[in-house]
Design an enzyme around this catalytic site. Structure first.
Site, mmCIF file in Angstrom:
data_model
loop_
_atom_site.group_PDB
_atom_site.id
_atom_site.type_symbol
_atom_site.label_atom_id
_atom_site.label_comp_id
_atom_site.label_asym_id
_atom_site.label_seq_id
_atom_site.Cartn_x
_atom_site.Cartn_y
_atom_site.Cartn_z
ATOM 1 N N ASP A 91 -3.805 -10.054 10.147
ATOM 2 C CA ASP A 91 -4.111 -9.392 8.879
ATOM 3 C C ASP A 91 -5.409 -10.000 8.371
ATOM 4 O O ASP A 91 -5.414 -11.123 7.879
ATOM 5 C CB ASP A 91 -2.959 -9.615 7.897
ATOM 6 C CG ASP A 91 -3.245 -9.032 6.526
ATOM 7 O OD1 ASP A 91 -4.355 -8.493 6.320
ATOM 8 O OD2 ASP A 91 -2.357 -9.116 5.652
ATOM 9 N N HIS B 54 2.880 -3.393 5.680
ATOM 10 C CA HIS B 54 1.995 -3.254 6.846
ATOM 11 C C HIS B 54 2.801 -2.696 8.021
ATOM 12 O O HIS B 54 4.022 -2.847 8.063
ATOM 13 C CB HIS B 54 1.437 -4.615 7.281
ATOM 14 C CG HIS B 54 0.581 -5.304 6.266
ATOM 15 N ND1 HIS B 54 -0.774 -5.441 6.412
ATOM 16 C CD2 HIS B 54 0.896 -5.911 5.099
ATOM 17 C CE1 HIS B 54 -1.259 -6.110 5.383
ATOM 18 N NE2 HIS B 54 -0.276 -6.413 4.567
#
Length: 268
Positions: A155, A256
């Site tokens: 990320d 996510h």
DNA sequence: ATGGCCGCTTGCAGCGGA
């Protein structure tokens, strides 16, 4: 071979999603971010029972990363590194190991980049310094392990370009898209790393994160901030890179969803 | 137009996330 990255937003909450996803997608490597678990609470047994070895480093409440490798494929990690040796940090955001693969030696680095909160804030300054130091470390690795390919996956908390933003006007100059953040990402790319997703033609408006609020997922109001960077020697071997929206559709999802890269024999 | 959720905590309100 396949490698995936997934910010799970609490591995305690998402363990079953991860195990189910691995059963359906038996990737060679999986980088997890935001495990939010101290090491004593990490579900090592459950992950090993699913056929994966795992390296992890966590802290209370925030951050925490893990690197899973498929045991059946015979991977044995060496050169394990938790966090950046050049950057003192109580926050647990990096996990790395080297593996011998059918396509040669590869160092996998799983990363949870700082969010930065707001442009100009103290956390923003930390973010930029953290990335600059990561760049220094990877540059050092390239010198020390010149024959080892690098995959930096995680990320990134940076949308590389406006094509990675659902509404660039809304986000303009804000956190995750600001000039200095994108320049910091360019610094990493300048080491000879490549955004695997952009090695291929992709349809527009593909994202890896959607806000829990405001029906973000249903409106596809998202960002592509979860990236997989591959080094020069691996680039010709990358055959595919995609975002799997499936887990974002489940009950109580992470905000996510996984990004996957496939590589192997040199592309013809 | 605004903000809307989620997970965590020496927890029940406030922080951080993005």
């Amino acid at each position: 071979m396949q490698l995936a990255t997934w910010n799970v937003n609490s591995l305690k909450m998402r363990l079953q999603h991860v195990l189910d996803w691995l059963a359906a997608n038996p990737v060679d490597f999986l980088c997890l971010q935001e495990t939010k678990l101290t090491d004593d609470k990490f579900p090592k047994d459950e992950i090993e029972a699913a056929g994966y070895g795992v390296i992890f480093t966590g802290q209370p409440t925030y951050n925490g990363v893990a690197l899973l490798y498929r045991k059946e494929a015979g991977y044995v990690p060496d050169g394990v590194q938790l966090n950046n040796p050049l950057y003192e940090d109580v926050q647990r955001r990096l996990v790395s190991a080297r593996f011998q693969t059918a396509a040669g030696p590869v160092r996998v680095i799983g990363a949870y980049f700082p969010n930065g909160q707001a442009v100009g804030s103290e956390k923003y300054v930390y973010k930029l310094g953290w990335i600059a130091s990561l760049q220094e470390w990877i540059a050092q690795l390239r010198r020390e392990e010149p024959d080892t390919g690098v995959i930096l996956a995680g990320d990134f908390n940076i949308a590389p370009a406006d094509a990675d933003v659902h509404d660039p006007a809304v986000w303009a100059d804000g956190i995750l898209v600001s000039g200095p953040e994108r320049e910091a990402l360019q610094g990493l790319l300048a080491l000879g790393l490549h955004d695997a997703f952009r090695l291929f033609e992709q349809p527009p408006k593909l994202f890896s994160w959607w806000d829990y609020r405001a029906l973000g997922f249903r409106r596809n109001a998202g960002l592509r901030i979860d990236l997989i960077l591959v080094s020069d020697e691996l680039k010709p071997m990358v055959g595919r890179c995609w975002i799997d929206k499936g887990p974002r559709k489940l009950e109580k999802p992470s905000d996510h969803t996984p990004v996957v890269v496939e590589w192997g024999a040199a592309a013809t």
